[in-house]
Design an enzyme around this catalytic site. Structure first.
Site, PDB file in Angstrom:
ATOM      1  N   ARG A1278     -19.649  22.724  99.784  1.00 42.12           N
ATOM      2  CA  ARG A1278     -19.146  23.158  98.483  1.00 42.12           C
ATOM      3  C   ARG A1278     -20.255  23.912  97.754  1.00 42.12           C
ATOM      4  O   ARG A1278     -21.353  23.378  97.570  1.00 42.12           O
ATOM      5  CB  ARG A1278     -18.691  21.957  97.651  1.00 42.12           C
ATOM      6  CG  ARG A1278     -18.178  22.391  96.280  1.00 42.12           C
ATOM      7  CD  ARG A1278     -17.920  21.248  95.338  1.00 42.12           C
ATOM      8  NE  ARG A1278     -17.680  21.796  94.006  1.00 42.12           N
ATOM      9  CZ  ARG A1278     -17.915  21.174  92.863  1.00 42.12           C
ATOM     10  NH1 ARG A1278     -18.407  19.964  92.868  1.00 42.12           N
ATOM     11  NH2 ARG A1278     -17.669  21.778  91.718  1.00 42.12           N
ATOM     12  N   HIS A1323     -19.019  27.281  87.768  1.00 40.23           N
ATOM     13  CA  HIS A1323     -19.853  26.088  87.612  1.00 40.23           C
ATOM     14  C   HIS A1323     -20.861  26.367  86.501  1.00 40.23           C
ATOM     15  O   HIS A1323     -22.070  26.344  86.715  1.00 40.23           O
ATOM     16  CB  HIS A1323     -20.540  25.743  88.929  1.00 40.23           C
ATOM     17  CG  HIS A1323     -21.050  24.336  88.992  1.00 40.23           C
ATOM     18  ND1 HIS A1323     -20.736  23.472  90.021  1.00 40.23           N
ATOM     19  CD2 HIS A1323     -21.830  23.619  88.148  1.00 40.23           C
ATOM     20  CE1 HIS A1323     -21.325  22.306  89.822  1.00 40.23           C
ATOM     21  NE2 HIS A1323     -22.004  22.372  88.687  1.00 40.23           N
ATOM     22  N   GLU A1368     -16.038  20.433  86.228  1.00 42.54           N
ATOM     23  CA  GLU A1368     -16.322  19.560  85.092  1.00 42.54           C
ATOM     24  C   GLU A1368     -16.113  20.242  83.740  1.00 42.54           C
ATOM     25  O   GLU A1368     -17.062  20.434  82.963  1.00 42.54           O
ATOM     26  CB  GLU A1368     -17.736  18.997  85.191  1.00 42.54           C
ATOM     27  CG  GLU A1368     -17.945  18.144  86.432  1.00 42.54           C
ATOM     28  CD  GLU A1368     -19.338  17.513  86.501  1.00 42.54           C
ATOM     29  OE1 GLU A1368     -20.180  17.850  85.645  1.00 42.54           O
ATOM     30  OE2 GLU A1368     -19.564  16.688  87.401  1.00 42.54           O
ATOM     31  N   ASN A1510     -15.353  14.532  90.411  1.00 40.53           N
ATOM     32  CA  ASN A1510     -16.786  14.252  90.421  1.00 40.53           C
ATOM     33  C   ASN A1510     -17.013  12.901  89.753  1.00 40.53           C
ATOM     34  O   ASN A1510     -16.556  12.675  88.631  1.00 40.53           O
ATOM     35  CB  ASN A1510     -17.568  15.315  89.647  1.00 40.53           C
ATOM     36  CG  ASN A1510     -17.528  16.671  90.319  1.00 40.53           C
ATOM     37  OD1 ASN A1510     -17.008  16.824  91.415  1.00 40.53           O
ATOM     38  ND2 ASN A1510     -18.074  17.677  89.638  1.00 40.53           N
ATOM     39  N   TYR A1512     -20.022   9.627  89.255  1.00 44.54           N
ATOM     40  CA  TYR A1512     -21.375   9.131  89.491  1.00 44.54           C
ATOM     41  C   TYR A1512     -21.536   7.663  89.092  1.00 44.54           C
ATOM     42  O   TYR A1512     -22.175   6.897  89.808  1.00 44.54           O
ATOM     43  CB  TYR A1512     -22.381   9.972  88.707  1.00 44.54           C
ATOM     44  CG  TYR A1512     -22.538  11.362  89.276  1.00 44.54           C
ATOM     45  CD1 TYR A1512     -23.491  11.640  90.250  1.00 44.54           C
ATOM     46  CD2 TYR A1512     -21.706  12.400  88.856  1.00 44.54           C
ATOM     47  CE1 TYR A1512     -23.625  12.921  90.787  1.00 44.54           C
ATOM     48  CE2 TYR A1512     -21.833  13.672  89.385  1.00 44.54           C
ATOM     49  CZ  TYR A1512     -22.792  13.922  90.353  1.00 44.54           C
ATOM     50  OH  TYR A1512     -22.919  15.182  90.894  1.00 44.54           O
ATOM     51  N   GLU A1577     -18.064  15.619  94.030  1.00 44.33           N
ATOM     52  CA  GLU A1577     -19.478  15.318  93.781  1.00 44.33           C
ATOM     53  C   GLU A1577     -19.641  13.812  93.682  1.00 44.33           C
ATOM     54  O   GLU A1577     -18.835  13.129  93.042  1.00 44.33           O
ATOM     55  CB  GLU A1577     -19.987  15.942  92.466  1.00 44.33           C
ATOM     56  CG  GLU A1577     -20.285  17.413  92.513  1.00 44.33           C
ATOM     57  CD  GLU A1577     -20.861  17.920  91.193  1.00 44.33           C
ATOM     58  OE1 GLU A1577     -21.481  17.104  90.473  1.00 44.33           O
ATOM     59  OE2 GLU A1577     -20.696  19.110  90.885  1.00 44.33           O
TER      60      GLU A1577
END
Length: 1776
Positions: A1278, A1323, A1368, A1510, A1512, A1577
Site C-alpha cells: 500500500r 494521504h 484517515e 486503520n 492502532y 494500517e
C-alpha cells in the site's frame, strides 16, 4: 396377621392419604376385653398399634402424616390408658352433641384435648340429639364450636347432623354450604373474629424469637426500576420506557438509566453479600430477552446479562428467585393490545419456556407474575401506570383473564418439560392489602371487607388455589351490578371454560404474597361506578393513627400482615397446601432530608417482620421467606424517583449511581444474622490456620553495600517494555487477602465509655496543629459506634483478613493495667467475634501511634520505662484476645514514629530533636517489640499458636546511575536507613546495619562528639532482639531515586546522616501527595530485596494504597490502576522470583489521614465526613479489588489467549507507506508544493525541525523498497500518490508526466515482484495551490478531487485492483483543522470548520467512487473505498453507563462521522444528535453539522467496495460536560485516557491494546452489515536509541494479528486483508523522525539512507508464510522462519538464548540496551557498536590488503570498460 395386613395396606396406599386409623372403634374392643382378660387384650392391641405407628412413620417420614385409633370421647379410662401406652398423632373420637347444650359439647372437647396433651381431634362419628325439626340455629352453634380457635378440630362427621335436620335430600348442597361456612366463605370472618391473640397486649406484644432454621431472607428489585440501559444491546422498548418518554412520570423522569444495574451486577451483589441475604428476587425484562416480545427477536446480550447476574448470585451463595413479568411489557406487544389481546397468552408461554430452558438449571424459584392486580387495576383500569389505559369496565377484567391463563400456561410448561430435571418451583406473587372492617360489630362492614379482599386477592388467588374460577362473591357482585345498571354496566367479567378452569386450578407451588399496607373498609352503595369500590359496594380508608409514609397508598399497620397470612392459610391453603413466601414488603421514604437515617423504615420492618414471626410461631402459618422491598432505590413508576423504597440509597444525580447503605440495611443485616429477634451463637471460626515459622539460623550482618545489591543489578537495567509487561497468574490458595485500618483513624468515640486521651487527641485538639482544615479524629469514621457498618463492608468484600489496631488508651486509659476499661475490651471482643463469625481472620496491631497521653507525660518512648509498660499492655492483649487472634503486629511503622514524632515533630508528640531523639526512641521501640515478642513466645505461643511480628514502612529506592558504584552504595544505604534501621536488628543479628552504624559514627565524630549518636545494644540485648519476628510485614507506597551527596554537619540530624537525597521518578504517575508517585515496579524489587536481605521470610504486604482527592468520591480510577499494577508486581515477585508473598492488605475506607486530615481518601469505601452518620459507600476500586481477591490474582483472560489457525485463502498481506513520508524529492521533476512542504518549513511545527524534503528518498530508491517488500514476503504493497507530483497545482490544467512515470515504474516493479499494489489517492499532501483557494473548506475541491481521481484511474487503473480515496479523513479534519497540529495547521474555528471539511471530503470520495464505477469498473475490475481510522474505546469505569455512552461516542465520531454516510447515506443519529444538542446549548438556532440533501444522500450511500480500517490502539473514555462551549471536542463530550497496564510505545498516544482490534472489527461487522474489511494500517513505534531487536514490535504483531484471526474464526468477521504500518522508518508527520514505525530501520546519519531489517521482519514474514498461526502443539512448521535473530533472555539467574520467533514475555526479555553510543552517526547499543567496530576493522584490513594487491598488479590487468553500477544499499540477510 393384622400387623401384616396393616403394613401391606400402608405400603400400597400410604402415599395416597395423609391420615390413617388402625381401629375405627377401639372402645368396643376394650369393653369386650374387660369381660374376658380385657387388660391383656388391651395391652396387645396397644402394642400392636405402636408397632404399626412406628412402621408408618419410618416408611413415610415428613410433616402432615398422621395415624391414630378410634374410640369414644367419654371413655376417660380408655383415653388415659391409650395416652400412657401407645403413640398416636391425633384423637379419632366418637362424640355426642345435644342441640340444647352446645356449651357442654365445647367443654367436653376441651377436656378431651387437655387430657391427651392437646392432640388434634378428628370426630369420626358425631351423633346429634334433642334437635327440633328444621332447626337451623343449633347447626350454627355447632359450627361455631367446631371452628373455635381454642380447639384444634381437624375434621368432623356431619351425616347425622344433616339427617336430623331433614337435609339428607340436599346433602351435596348442604355439604357445600358447610364448606363455604367453615372454609372459604367464612375464612375472613374467622380471621377477624377468631384467630390470633384475644387481647391487645398479646396482639401487640413483641415476639423475641428466632425464625425456623433455613428461613429464607430476601430482598428484591424489578428490572425496569433499576436496570436502566433502556436501549442497550438491542433491548426493546417497554411500556414504561414509552410512559417515561411521554413525560407521564413524576417531574418528567425516566428509567433510561435508573440505578444502572445493567452495568452493576457485581456492585448489586456486593450489597446483597453485605446484607447477608440468602435469597435475591429480581425480575427479568421481557423486552431485554425478546425485544419484540417474540422469540424470533431474541437478544443474546440480554440473556447474557441475566446469565451473569445469576452466576454472580450463586457464586456468592445467594439463591436467585426470578420473576418473569413485573409490569414492563414490550411496547411492541402493547401496540397489538397488550394484555387485552388473547394472543399474549401464547407469547408469554413461549417467553417463559425460553427463560426456563436458559436459566432454569440455576434458578429454582420462579414467579410468573408479581402484583398482577396492579397491572389490571393501575395499568388498564385507572391508567395511572403504563400503559396508561383507562378502562375499568372491560379492559381491566380482560387483562386479569389473560394473565391468569398466561400464568397457568407458564406453570404447565415448567411442570411438563422442566420440573423433573430442574426440580424447581413455579408460583405467582400476588399483592394484597389487609382489609379491616371499619366496625367489627357491623356484619355489613365485615362483609364489605371480605368483598375488598375477594376483589383484590381473590380475583387471582381463587382461580389458582381453589377451583379455577373467580370467587363467587366477585361473580355475584358483578352480576348484581349488571342487573342494576343495564344501560351502563360497570364491569364485564369474562368466563372461563371448563377446560380453562381445570388448567388454571392448582397452578402454583407456593403462595407468593406482596403486602405493604391495610385498609379500613365499610359497606357502601357503589351505584353504577366502575372500579372495585363501585362494583364491590365498599369504601376503603386508613386510620389516621396509622403511621404515614412517602406514599399516599402505604400506611404502616403491621398486624394486618399476620391477619392476612392467617386468612390466606384458611381461605386458600386448606386443600392446596403450599408454603407462603412473602415476596414483597416495604415502605417508601421521601427523597429529601436525611435519606440515610431512615428510622421510619426500621420501625416498619421490625414490626412487619415480627408479625410474620408471630404467624409462624403462634398461628402455625407455613411462611418460609420474607422479602424486603427493595434492595435499592429505583424508578418507582409514575412516582419516578420521588419515592425511595431501597435499603440502599442511590444517588441519581451522580452518573456512577453510587449505592450507600441506609440504617435500615444495617438493621436488616442484623435481623438476618440473628435469624430473627433472638441473639444466637455464631459458628466458631478460629481464623486462618497459620503455619508456625521455621526458626532459621541467625543471619550475619549486612555488608556495605549489602549482597542484596543484586536486586538492582538484576532489575534496574530492564527495558521499559520488559518492566511493563503484565503478568498473569495466581497467588497460593492460602494467600491472605485483606483490608486494614487503625484505631485513631477510624474509631472516633475519643472520650466515650471511659477512653483516655491519646497523644493524637491532644495534638489535634490544639489550634494550629497544621492539619488541613484543623481536622480532628474525635469522630473520624465513628467506627466505635458503627461496628455493624464496618462488618457489613467486610462481609460484602469477602476479605480473608482484617487488619486493625487496638487503641491503647481505650483499653488502658492511662496506659497502665490498673486503669483497665472493660467497655473498651468489650468493643474489641465484639469486633473480633464479628470477624470470626464472618470467617475473617483478625490481624491485630497492638500499637499504631496513638500512645496514651498519660504515658507521654512521663517522657513517652524516650523513657526506657516504656519497654515494660508496653510489654504489660501486650501481655494483656495476648491473654485477652489471643484465643481468637492468631496474627499480631506489635507496632506499626516505628520508623515514621521515631523520625516524624521525635525528629521533625510533625506528628505527636511533636518533639524536634532530629539528631538524637529518633535514634533513642527507635532503640526503645526495638527493645519493647522484642520483649513483647518473647512474652508471647514464652507464655502464649504453645496454647494459642499465633505469630508475631512488626509492621515496617518499606519504600523502595533506585540508584541514580547503577553504573556508578557510589550511587549503588547510596541506594543500599537508603534501604538500610529506612528499612534496615528496625529490620536488621530484628531479622538479622540484633544490631543496626553496618552501613548505618558507620555513617552515624562518622558524622558524630565530624561533629566533635566522643561517641556515635546511634545507641548501642549490649550483646545480651542483641541476642534478645534478633529473630523476634515470625514474618515480615511491610507497608509500601512509593519508589524514589537516590543520589549520593555529602550531608550537612549541622544541625545534627537523622536525615543529614544519610548522605543521599531522594528524587521523584518523573515518568511515573503522580499522586495528590507530593513526592509519592505511583511506582508499581518498586514493590517487586522491594520484595526481592527483603527476600535476599532477610533470609527469605514470609512476607505480608500490610498496607498499600494511594491518595485520591475526596472530590473524586466513588469513581476513582487511580486507585484501580494502583491495585492493578502493584498487586501484579507482587505477583511477579511471587511467581517469577520465588518470593514468599503471603498476603496483601489495602485500606478498608477513607479515614483520618494523620497529617492530611480528611482531604484525601485512601480507602476502598468513601466516607462522607460531613454527614453525622458517616455513611460508607463502596468505590469503583472496592469492586475491582473484590474481583482480584476472588480470582486470587490475575488469571490469563480470554483476550490474552492465543488462537491457532489460518486466514482465508488469498488473504491480503501487506505493508504500507505514504508519499510525503518516504518519497522525498520535494522539488524534483516538476512536483508542486504540498501543504506539508509548507507546514514542515514553518518554524516550530515539526520536532527537531525535520522535513520531508528527502525523507527516505524512495523517489530515487525504488529498487531498495521493492527488495524490502520481497524480504517481508507481502502479497500487496500500500502506497499513496502525491497529488502535487502528478498535478502540481492540483488541477488537470497541467499533468506532470514525470510524476506519473514514477508511479508507472513503481507499479511495474511491484507486479514484476509478484506484489499487488494498493493505491491511496490522498494521504494528506494537498497541493498548496488548492489550499491557497480554501482547500477542503472550498466546495470546488470536490470537482478537483474527482478530476484528480479520474486521471489516476485512467493512467494507473489497469494495473491497480485496490484503490483508497482518502486516508484517515478524521485526522485530516481534526488534526489539520481543529488542533492545528497537522497541515494546514488551522485551529481558529473548531466549532464549524471540521464539519465543513468532513462534509466536502465525504462528497469528494463519493464522486471519485462514481467516476470509477461509471467509467472504469467494467474494464479494470478493481475495488474502490475509503480508509478510516478508529480507536476502540472502553468505558473508563465498566460499572457506569455514562462511560459506555462516552465510549460509544468515541467510536461514533470516528466511524459514524465518515463511514455512516458512505454505508448508509447520512451521518449517524448519534453524531447528529450530539452536534445539535451542543449547538442549541450554545444558543444557536440549528446544528453546526451541515446536512446532506436527499440527492446527496442517495449519491453517497453505498460508495464502497470494502471497508478500509486503520487501527492502532484503544482508549478508556468518560464523559465531560463542556457547558455551552462550541467546539468539536465539546460535541463529542468525551475525554480519553489509557490504562496504566497497557504497554507503552514510542508514541505517547499509542499503547498496545490488541483486544481492541477484535472488538472494533466485531463492531464494524454488526454495525455495517459485515462488509469485507481490509486493515490498511496497524503498527507500533519506538523512539530513542536504535535497537534492531524490536521485541515490542514482534509482540505487537503477534498479539494484534492473532486478534484479527479471532475476529475471523470466532466472530465471523469478513476480514480479507492486513497491512503492517510501516515498511520503513519515515517522517512521522509533526514528530518528524523521532518516532519509528518501520519494519526496516533507515539510517538517517548515512546519506545513502540504507534500509536495515529489524527482527520483526522475520517474525512478520513467518506469519505471512503460515497465513496465520500454526498450532505449536502439532510440531514445527515449514512455513515458520527457522533462522531467527538470536536474542539473549534472562529468567531469574539463568541466562538462555531464544529466537526472535519466541513469544516475547516481560519476565524473559533481555536486559539489553543499557548505554548507547554514537557509532558512524548512529545511536547504537554498546553491543551493536562493538559488532560494528569489529566488522569495520575487519573490512579495513581487507581493504588495505586489497589495495596493496591492486597496486602490485595494476599494470598486469587489462583495463576493463565501465559498467553501469547498481548500488545496493539495503542490507539484507542471506536466505537460509
Amino acid at each position: 396377621m393384622f400387623q401384616q395386613y396393616a403394613e401391606f395396606a400402608l405400603k400400597e396406599f400410604g402415599p395416597l392419604a395423609h391420615s390413617w386409623v388402625t381401629f375405627s372403634d377401639l372402645d368396643e374392643v376394650l369393653h369386650e376385653g374387660q369381660a374376658a382378660d380385657g387388660h391383656r387384650l388391651l395391652q396387645n392391641i396397644l402394642q400392636l398399634n405402636k408397632k404399626i405407628h412406628q412402621f408408618y412413620h419410618h416408611n413415610f417420614p415428613g410433616n402432615g402424616r398422621r395415624l391414630s385409633v378410634g374410640l369414644r370421647g367419654r371413655d376417660e379410662a380408655a383415653l388415659s390408658q391409650l395416652k400412657g401406652s401407645t403413640t398416636v398423632d391425633f384423637l379419632s373420637v366418637d362424640m355426642d352433641y345435644s342441640c340444647t347444650s352446645s356449651a357442654n359439647f365445647a367443654q367436653e372437647l376441651k377436656n378431651l384435648q387437655i387430657s391427651t396433651g392437646n392432640l388434634p381431634i378428628l370426630i369420626y362419628r358425631l351423633t346429634v340429639h334433642d334437635c327440633s325439626h328444621n332447626e337451623q340455629a343449633p347447626l350454627g352453634d355447632l359450627l361455631n364450636v367446631l371452628r373455635s380457635d381454642d380447639l384444634n378440630i381437624i375434621g368432623s362427621d356431619m351425616m347425622d347432623v344433616l339427617i336430623q335436620l331433614e337435609m339428607q335430600d340436599t346433602l351435596d348442597s348442604g355439604t357445600a354450604h358447610f364448606s363455604r361456612m367453615t372454609g372459604h366463605g367464612h375464612s375472613y370472618e374467622k380471621t377477624v373474629h377468631g384467630s390470633g391473640p384475644q387481647n391487645a397486649e398479646e396482639r401487640d406484644g413483641f415476639l423475641s424469637k428466632a425464625f425456623p432454621v433455613g428461613f429464607q431472607w430476601a430482598t428484591s428489585t424489578e428490572s425496569f426500576k433499576v436496570e436502566g440501559a433502556w436501549a442497550v444491546a438491542g433491548k426493546g422498548e417497554t411500556i414504561w420506557d414509552r410512559f417515561g418518554h411521554e413525560n407521564q412520570a413524576f417531574n418528567n423522569q425516566t428509567a433510561d438509566t435508573a440505578a444502572d444495574s445493567y452495568r452493576k451486577i457485581e456492585i448489586d451483589v456486593y450489597l446483597l453479600r453485605g446484607l447477608g441475604v440468602n435469597t435475591y428476587q429480581f425480575s427479568i425484562s421481557w423486552a431485554r430477552i425478546f425485544p419484540s416480545g417474540h422469540r424470533d427477536s431474541q437478544s443474546e446480550e440480554g440473556a447474557l446479562y441475566y446469565d451473569n447476574l445469576i452466576n454472580a448470585l450463586i457464586e456468592s451463595g445467594i439463591q436467585p428467585v426470578a420473576t418473569l413479568y413485573h409490569w414492563d411489557l414490550p411496547q411492541a406487544l402493547q401496540d397489538n393490545g397488550g394484555w387485552t389481546n388473547p394472543s399474549i397468552v401464547a407469547a408469554f408461554k413461549d417467553y417463559a419456556d425460553f427463560c426456563y430452558s436458559r436459566f432454569g438449571n440455576r434458578v429454582k424459584n420462579w414467579n410468573t407474575f408479581s402484583s398482577p392486580w396492579v397491572v389490571s387495576h393501575a395499568g388498564y383500569g385507572t391508567g395511572e401506570h403504563a400503559p396508561g389505559v383507562k378502562d375499568y369496565v372491560t379492559a381491566s377484567y380482560q387483562v386479569t383473564h389473560n394473565i391468569l391463563k398466561s400464568h397457568a400456561e407458564a406453570w404447565h410448561v415448567y411442570n411438563d418439560n422442566y420440573r423433573k430435571t430442574q426440580a424447581g418451583k413455579v408460583g405467582i406473587a400476588l399483592n394484597s392489602d389487609w382489609a379491616q372492617p371499619t366496625d367489627n360489630n357491623k356484619p355489613e362492614d365485615v362483609a364489605a371487607a371480605d368483598r375488598y379482599l375477594q376483589f383484590m386477592l381473590g380475583w387471582f388467588a381463587h382461580p389458582i388455589f381453589i377451583d379455577g374460577d373467580y370467587p363467587a362473591t366477585l361473580k355475584a357482585q358483578i352480576e348484581k351490578k349488571r342487573n342494576e345498571c343495564p344501560s351502563s354496566v360497570p364491569a364485564v367479567l369474562p368466563t372461563f371454560t371448563a377446560e380453562e378452569k381445570a388448567r388454571i386450578k392448582g397452578t402454583s407451588d407456593f403462595f407468593g404474597l406482596n403486602h405493604y399496607t391495610s385498609r379500613l373498609v365499610s359497606s357502601s352503595v357503589g351505584g353504577c361506578s366502575p372500579g372495585p369500590e363501585g362494583v364491590g359496594d365498599f369504601q376503603a380508608k386508613v386510620d389516621p393513627s396509622w403511621p404515614a409514609t412517602a406514599s399516599d397508598w402505604i400506611y404502616s399497620m403491621p398486624t394486618g400482615l399476620r391477619s392476612l397470612l392467617n386468612y390466606i392459610k384458611t381461605e386458600y391453603l386448606t386443600k392446596h397446601s403450599v408454603p407462603i413466601y412473602i415476596t414483597g414488603n416495604g415502605m417508601p421514604t421521601e427523597y429529601s432530608g436525611d435519606t440515610l437515617n431512615d428510622t421510619s423504615r426500621i420501625e416498619y420492618m421490625r414490626d412487619y417482620i415480627n408479625e410474620a414471626l408471630k404467624a409462624i410461631e403462634l398461628d402455625k402459618v407455613d411462611v418460609q421467606r420474607f422479602t424486603v422491598q427493595s434492595l435499592m432505590d429505583g424508578f418507582e413508576g409514575n412516582q419516578g424517583y420521588s419515592e425511595r423504597f431501597g435499603l440502599h440509597h442511590v444517588n441519581f444525580e451522580d452518573g456512577y449511581r453510587p449505592r450507600t447503605p441506609k440504617q435500615s440495611a444495617y438493621f436488616f443485616a442484623q435481623i438476618i444474622e440473628q435469624n430473627g429477634f433472638a441473639s444466637r451463637k455464631q459458628d466458631h471460626f478460629e481464623g486462618l490456620k497459620i503455619k508456625q515459622p521455621h526458626r532459621s539460623t541467625p543471619l550475619p550482618p549486612s555488608e556495605v553495600p549489602s549482597a542484596s545489591k543484586i536486586v538492582w543489578e538484576k532489575f534496574t537495567p530492564q527495558k521499559k517494555f520488559d518492566r511493563q509487561m503484565y503478568h498473569y497468574g495466581q497467588f497460593s490458595q492460602d494467600f491472605l487477602w485483606g483490608v486494614s485500618s487503625s484505631a485513631y483513624q477510624i474509631e472516633g468515640g475519643w472520650n466515650e465509655d471511659g477512653k483516655g486521651p491519646s497523644v493524637w487527641d491532644t495534638f489535634t485538639q490544639k489550634p494550629g496543629s497544621g492539619i488541613p482544615e484543623d481536622a480532628i479524629g474525635n469522630v473520624a469514621c465513628d467506627s466505635y459506634n458503627r461496628l455493624n457498618e464496618d462488618l457489613y463492608m467486610l462481609q460484602a468484600m469477602e476479605v480473608k483478613s482484617y487488619r486493625f489496631s487496638l487503641s491503647w488508651s481505650r483499653i488502658f486509659p492511662n496506659g497502665r493495667r490498673a486503669s483497665l476499661n472493660q467497655k473498651g475490651v468489650d468493643y474489641y471482643n465484639t469486633l473480633i467475634d464479628g470477624l470470626l463469625a464472618r470467617k475473617i481472620t483478625p490481624m491485630v496491631t497492638v500499637y499504631h501511634w496513638d500512645l496514651p497521653q498519660a504515658l507521654q507525660d512521663i517522657g513517652g518512648w524516650q523513657n526506657e520505662e516504656m519497654i515494660d509498660i508496653f510489654n504489660d499492655y501486650c501481655d494483656f492483649c495476648f491473654s485477652t484476645f489471643g484465643d481468637r487472634v492468631k496474627f499480631w503486629m506489635t507496632m506499626n511503622d516505628p520508623q515514621g514514629l521515631a523520625w516524624l514524632g521525635y525528629g521533625t515533630g510533625k506528628i505527636p508528640p511533636n518533639i524536634r530533636e532530629p539528631g538524637t531523639a529518633p535514634y533513642q526512641v527507635a532503640h526503645n521501640l526495638i527493645k519493647a517489640h522484642a520483649k513483647a515478642y518473647h512474652t508471647y513466645d514464652d507464655k502464649y505461643r504453645t496454647s494459642q499458636g499465633g505469630i508475631v511480628s512488626i509492621a515496617l514502612n518499606a519504600e523502595w529506592v533506585e540508584p541514580k546511575d547503577i553504573n556508578v558504584p557510589r550511587e549503588l552504595v547510596a541506594a543500599d544505604r537508603a534501604m538500610q536507613f529506612h528499612v534496615g534501621w528496625f529490620a536488621h536488628p530484628i531479622f538479622k543479628n540484633g544490631d543496626y546495619p553496618e552501613a548505618m552504624k558507620a555513617q552515624v559514627l562518622v558524622k558524630s565524630e565530624l561533629q566533635g562528639l566522643s561517641q556515635s549518636r546511634l545507641p548501642s545494644f549490649t550483646e545480651e540485648e542483641k541476642n534478645f532482639i534478633k529473630g523476634t519476628a515470625d514474618m515480615f510485614c511491610a507497608n509500601h507506597y512509593t519508589t524514589r531515586i537516590v543520589t549520593h551527596v555529602t550531608g550537612a554537619f549541622s544541625p545534627a540530624s537523622y536525615q543529614n546522616d544519610w548522605d543521599y537525597v531522594e528524587e521523584e521518578i518523573l515518568d511515573q504517575p503522580t499522586t495528590p501527595i507530593g513526592f509519592t508517585r505511583a511506582v508499581s515496579f518498586g514493590i517487586r524489587r522491594l520484595l526481592n530485596w527483603i527476600k535476599e536481605e532477610y533470609g527469605d521470610p514470609d512476607i505480608y504486604i500490610t498496607e498499600n494504597s494511594v491518595a485520591t482527592p475526596r472530590e473524586w468520591a466513588y469513581d476513582e480510577i487511580d486507585r484501580v490502576f494502583l491495585h492493578k499494577t502493584y498487586i501484579d508486581e507482587a505477583l511477579k515477585a511471587y511467581e517469577l522470583d520465588g518470593v514468599k508473598v503471603k498476603g496483601y492488605a489495602t485500606y478498608l475506607m477513607d479515614s483520618f489521614q494523620f497529617l492530611y486530615g480528611y482531604i484525601f481518601g485512601f480507602g476502598l469505601h468513601h466516607v462522607n465526613f460531613t454527614n453525622p452518620s458517616r455513611p460508607r459507600t463502596p468505590k469503583f476500586s472496592a469492586h475491582f479489588y473484590y474481583n482480584v481477591m476472588k480470582d486470587n490474582g490475575f488469571p490469563l483472560p480470554d483476550d490474552e489467549k492465543m488462537i491457532y489457525g489460518e486466514f482465508k485463502k488469498d488473504f491480503i498481506w501487506s505493508s504500507a507507506t505514504a508519499s510525503y513520508q518516504i518519497e522525498g524529492a520535494w522539488r524534483d521533476d516538476g512536483k508542486g508544493l504540498s501543504i506539508w512542504d509548507k507546514f514542515t518549513h514553518t518554524p516550530g511545527k515539526i520536532f527537531e525541525h525535520d522535513t520531508g524534503d528527502i525523507a527516505c528518498n524512495s523517489y530515487n530508491k525504488m529498487e531498495d523498497d521493492i527488495a524490502a517488500l520481497k524480504k517481508v514476503k507481502v502479497s500487496h504493497y500500500r502506497f499513496s500518490i502525491s497529488w502535487p507530483r502528478v498535478l502540481p497545482d492540483g488541477t488537470t490544467k497541467h499533468i506532470n508526466q514525470a510524476g506519473l512515470n514514477y508511479y508507472q515504474r513503481l507499479l511495474d516493479s511491484l507486479i514484476a515482484a509478484n506484489i499487488q499494489p494498493q493505491v491511496t489517492l490522498y494521504h494528506w499532501d494537498l497541493p498548496q495551490a488548492l489550499q491557497d483557494v480554501g482547500g477542503w473548506e472550498n466546495e470546488t475541491i470536490i470537482e478537483r478531487f474527482r478530476d484528480y481521481a479520474d486521471v489516476l484511474f485512467k493512467n494507473l487503473g489497469p494495473k491497480v485492483k485496490l484503490w483508497i480515496t482518502f486516508n484517515e479523513p478524521f485526522i485530516i479534519t481534526v488534526l489539520g483543522h481543529v488542533q492545528g497540529a497537522h497541515a494546514p495547521g488551522f485551529n481558529d474555528r473548531p466549532d464549524t470548520l471540521p464539519y465543513i471539511v468532513s462534509h466536502n471530503i465525504i462528497r469528494s470520495h463519493a464522486e471519485a467512487w462514481h467516476v470509477y464505477n461509471d467509467k472504469y469498473r467494467a474494464t479494470q475490475g478493481g475495488m474502490v473505498s475509503i480508509t478510516v481510522n478508529s480507536d476502540w474505546a472502553e468505558p473508563r469505569n465498566p460499572y457506569k453507563q455514562e462511560d459506555y455512552d462516552a465510549a460509544r461516542n468515541v467510536v461514533e465520531f470516528y466511524l459514524g462521522w465518515f463511514v455512516h454516510p458512505i454505508f448508509n447515506g447520512d451521518y449517524s443519529p448519534l453524531v447528529k444528535k450530539s452536534v445539535l444538542e451542543q449547538s442549541l446549548a450554545g444558543g444557536l438556532p440549528k446544528s453546526r453539522l451541515p446536512e446532506f440533501t436527499p440527492e446527496e444522500i442517495k449519491r453517497i450511500n453505498g460508495t464502497y467496495d470494502y471497508f478500509g480500517l486503520n487501527h492502532y490502539c484503544s482508549v478508556l473514555a468518560f464523559p465531560v460536560d463542556f457547558g455551552t462551549t462550541q467546539h468539536f471536542e465539546a460535541d463529542r463530550g468525551v475525554v480519553v485516557i489509557s490504562d496504566r497496564t497497557w504497554l507503552e510505545s514510542g508514541s505517547v498516544w499509542l499503547r498496545m491494546t490488541p483486544f481492541g482490534l477484535r472488538r472494533l472489527l466485531k463492531f464494524i461487522k454488526d454495525e455495517y452489515r459485515n462488509p469485507p474489511i481490509i486493515i490498511t494500517e496497524n503498527g507500533v513505534s519506538e523512539n530513542g536509541p536504535v535497537d534492531l531487536n524490536d521485541v515490542h514490535r514482534k509482540y505487537f504483531y503477534e498479539k494484534y494479528i492473532n486478534q484479527v484471526l479471532k475476529a475471523y474464526l470466532l466472530d465471523g468477521v469478513n476480514i480479507i486483508g492486513y497491512t503492517a504500518w510501516s515498511l520503513l522508518d519515515n517522517l512521522e508527520w509533526a514528530v518528524g523522525y523521532t518516532e519509528r514505525f518501520g519494519l526496516f530501520y533507515v539510517n538517517r546519519s548515512d546519506p545513502d539512507l540504507p534500509r536495515t531489517p529489524k527482527a520483526s521482519v522475520s517474525f512478520y514474514s513467518s506469519i505471512i508464510s503460515c497465513n496465520g498461526f500454526p498450532d505449536p502443539a502439532s510440531g514445527p512448521h515449514e512455513c515458520w522462519n527457522h533462522t531467527p535473530t538470536p536474542t539473549t533472555t534472562t529468567t531469574n539467574t539463568t541466562t538462555t538464548t531464544t529466537s526472535a520467533t519466541s513469544k516475547p514475555e516481560a519476565t524473559k526479555e533481555p536486559i539489553a540496551v543499557i548505554n548507547n553510543v554514537n557509532f558512524l552517526g548512529m545511536k547504537l547499543s554498546a553491543k551493536d557498536a562493538e559488532t560494528g567496530l569489529n566488522t569495520t576493522f575487519a573490512l579495513l584490513i581487507v581493504a588495505v590488503t586489497g589495495a596493496i594487491c591492486l597496486s602490485i598488479g595494476f599494470f598486469l590487468v587489462k583495463k576493463r570498460s565501465k559498467k553501469n553500477k547498481k548500488t545496493k544499499n539495503i542490507e539484507l540477510e542471506e536466505k537460509s
